[in-house]
Scaffold this active site. Structure first.
Site, mmCIF file in Angstrom:
data_model
loop_
_atom_site.group_PDB
_atom_site.id
_atom_site.type_symbol
_atom_site.label_atom_id
_atom_site.label_comp_id
_atom_site.label_asym_id
_atom_site.label_seq_id
_atom_site.Cartn_x
_atom_site.Cartn_y
_atom_site.Cartn_z
ATOM 1 N N ASN A 8 0.869 -1.168 0.000
ATOM 2 C CA ASN A 8 0.000 0.000 0.000
ATOM 3 C C ASN A 8 0.913 1.227 0.000
ATOM 4 O O ASN A 8 1.427 1.632 1.051
ATOM 5 C CB ASN A 8 -0.879 -0.044 1.259
ATOM 6 N N ARG A 89 -2.172 -2.057 -3.866
ATOM 7 C CA ARG A 89 -3.398 -1.272 -3.728
ATOM 8 C C ARG A 89 -3.252 -0.046 -4.633
ATOM 9 O O ARG A 89 -2.284 0.700 -4.526
ATOM 10 C CB ARG A 89 -3.545 -0.805 -2.281
ATOM 11 N N HIS A 178 -11.885 3.099 -0.824
ATOM 12 C CA HIS A 178 -11.914 2.059 0.221
ATOM 13 C C HIS A 178 -12.710 0.818 -0.196
ATOM 14 O O HIS A 178 -13.263 0.110 0.654
ATOM 15 C CB HIS A 178 -12.541 2.598 1.526
ATOM 16 N N ARG A 239 -9.602 16.441 5.826
ATOM 17 C CA ARG A 239 -10.365 16.783 4.614
ATOM 18 C C ARG A 239 -11.769 17.293 4.959
ATOM 19 O O ARG A 239 -12.371 16.832 5.924
ATOM 20 C CB ARG A 239 -10.496 15.560 3.713
ATOM 21 N N GLU A 382 -7.608 -5.062 4.509
ATOM 22 C CA GLU A 382 -7.427 -4.824 3.076
ATOM 23 C C GLU A 382 -6.276 -5.640 2.508
ATOM 24 O O GLU A 382 -6.329 -6.093 1.369
ATOM 25 C CB GLU A 382 -7.188 -3.315 2.836
#
Ligand code: ADP
Length: 394
Positions: A8, A89, A178, A239, A382
């Site tokens: 990742n 990823r 995601h 964010r 993940e």
């Protein structure tokens, strides 16, 4: 022996996990942080041991080479060739990729060309891909896209009400994020609920530093809160989430900022929990300061919860009711305070949390037996999804 590594790569970091396959045993994992800064930190955890090294690591290519040599030096592997698969990823797959793919020169180029949709992430993903392909020429290299799970969204959800040409010519639409996490916890939730995923309506809440909610019907994503880029949706660590676009020219006119990307940068990196609390982007700090009486931290916490509640409300409408809500990722998995604040405000919808189950380390169903909509906590994984996808191509 066959080993697969899940990668990742972020803009300045590279997270990895090495598996023995097909057993799915994690042999080692690590994180290289602050790539490109004077003091990069590489952490390798293996067999109950941990190595932390600080040195300058200039780019992702160097990071991969250091990681591979560490694996040998620490005797986690004897030869590079033991690693027969790498899974990467990739944040943005655009409309091109709706499932994982074997990486070829052409695929690597296409991922690079999609950088407009994830300017911080896709270039880093591609650097990681190039570095591993160079070091492991005989391994199977697979790209796993964060957006792929959301490719089932119908146009009514993924289109923005802007002139058609923006979609037709420039592919302006919602892509989501995601995806591997939403998909993984949805399947796990079905296992916990003892029903086939095909028969369930779920709302999955991946709430970490970045976060998104997804409405899932019959195992398919039908709407999600992240949008064209990962700036959209709920309020996040740094964010904004959803915002009226008119604020952008207004802020520019008022502050004298002339470069629009500077405003977008502020919306990505200096907003959210950090912007409102003026303290931290980390939920643990926010809760601590709120509990100590800090009003800005309290407002940040309340706004964060409010935005998530509103998305749950939207998705209860989109799905016309749901069987369960699933919490995952850093905040979703660990913060019983956040889960309680969200669910306690939604009792009208048949949501009811059991305080004795909503505790640190909760895993599984945390709603009361009579709750109409079940609430679950499921740790996401993940890396495991990525690794399993690599095996499909071996
Ligand atoms: P990323 O999006 O970077 O992968 P993570 O899923 O790791 O993020 O989530 C990071 C967030 O999880 C941080 O805001 C952190 O404060 C929060 N978090 C982790 N543990 C806890 C905890 N015990 N209580 C509250 N928040 C937590």
């Amino acid at each position: 022996m066959s080993k697969t590594i899940a990668i990742n790569a972020g803009s300045s970091s590279l997270k990895w996990q090495l598996y023995e396959m097909p057993e799915e045993t994690v042999i080692a994992k690590g994180l290289i942080e602050r790539i490109g800064l004077p003091e990069s930190v590489s952490t390798v955890s293996f067999a109950g041991d941990k190595q932390v090294v600080t040195k300058a690591i200039h780019n992702h290519t160097e990071a991969v080479s250091i990681l591979m040599n560490d694996l040998k030096a620490l005797k986690i592997i004897e030869h590079f060739s033991e690693i027969t698969g790498t899974g990467h990823r990739v944040v943005a797959g655009g409309e091109l990729f709706n499932s994982s793919v074997l990486i070829t020169d052409e695929v690597a180029k296409q991922i690079e060309e999609l950088s407009d949709l994830a300017p911080l992430h896709n270039p880093a993903n591609v650097s990681g891909i190039h570095a591993f392909r160079a070091l492991l020429p005989n391994a199977t290299h697979v790209a796993v896209f964060d957006t792929a799970f959301h490719s089932t969204m119908p146009p009514v959800a993924f289109r923005y009400p802007v002139p058609n040409a923006y979609y037709d010519q420039y592919a302006v639409r919602k892509y989501g994020a995601h995806g591997t996490s939403h998909m993984y916890v949805a399947q796990k939730a079905a296992d916990y609920l003892g029903k086939p995923l095909d028969d369930l309506k779920l709302i999955t809440a991946h709430i970490g530093n970045g976060g998104s909610l997804t409405a899932i019907a019959g195992g398919k994503s039908i709407d999600t809160s992240m949008g064209f880029t990962p700036l959209a949706g709920i309020m996040m660590g740094t964010r904004t989430g959803e915002l009226d676009a008119s604020i952008i020219p207004y802020i520019m006119a008022k502050t004298g900022i002339t470069d629009v990307s500077e405003v977008i940068d502020i919306f990505n990196k200096k907003s959210g929990l950090a912007g409102i609390s003026e303290l931290s982007s980390d939920m643990r700090d926010i809760i601590k300061s709120r509990d100590a009486g800090d009003e800005k931290a309290a407002l940040a916490f309340d706004m964060f919860v409010d935005r998530i509640q509103k998305y749950i409300g939207q998705y209860l409408a989109v799905l016309n009711g749901a069987d369960a809500i699933v919490f995952t990722a850093g905040i979703g998995e660990n913060s019983f305070e956040v889960r309680k604040a969200i669910i306690d405000g939604l009792s009208w919808f048949g949501l009811d949390i059991d305080d004795s189950k909503n505790v640190v380390g909760a895993d599984g169903i945390i709603s009361t037996p009579n709750a109409k909509v079940k609430v679950l906590v499921i740790p996401t994984d993940e890396e495991l999804v990525i690794t399993r996808d690599v095996e499909k191509f071996k």
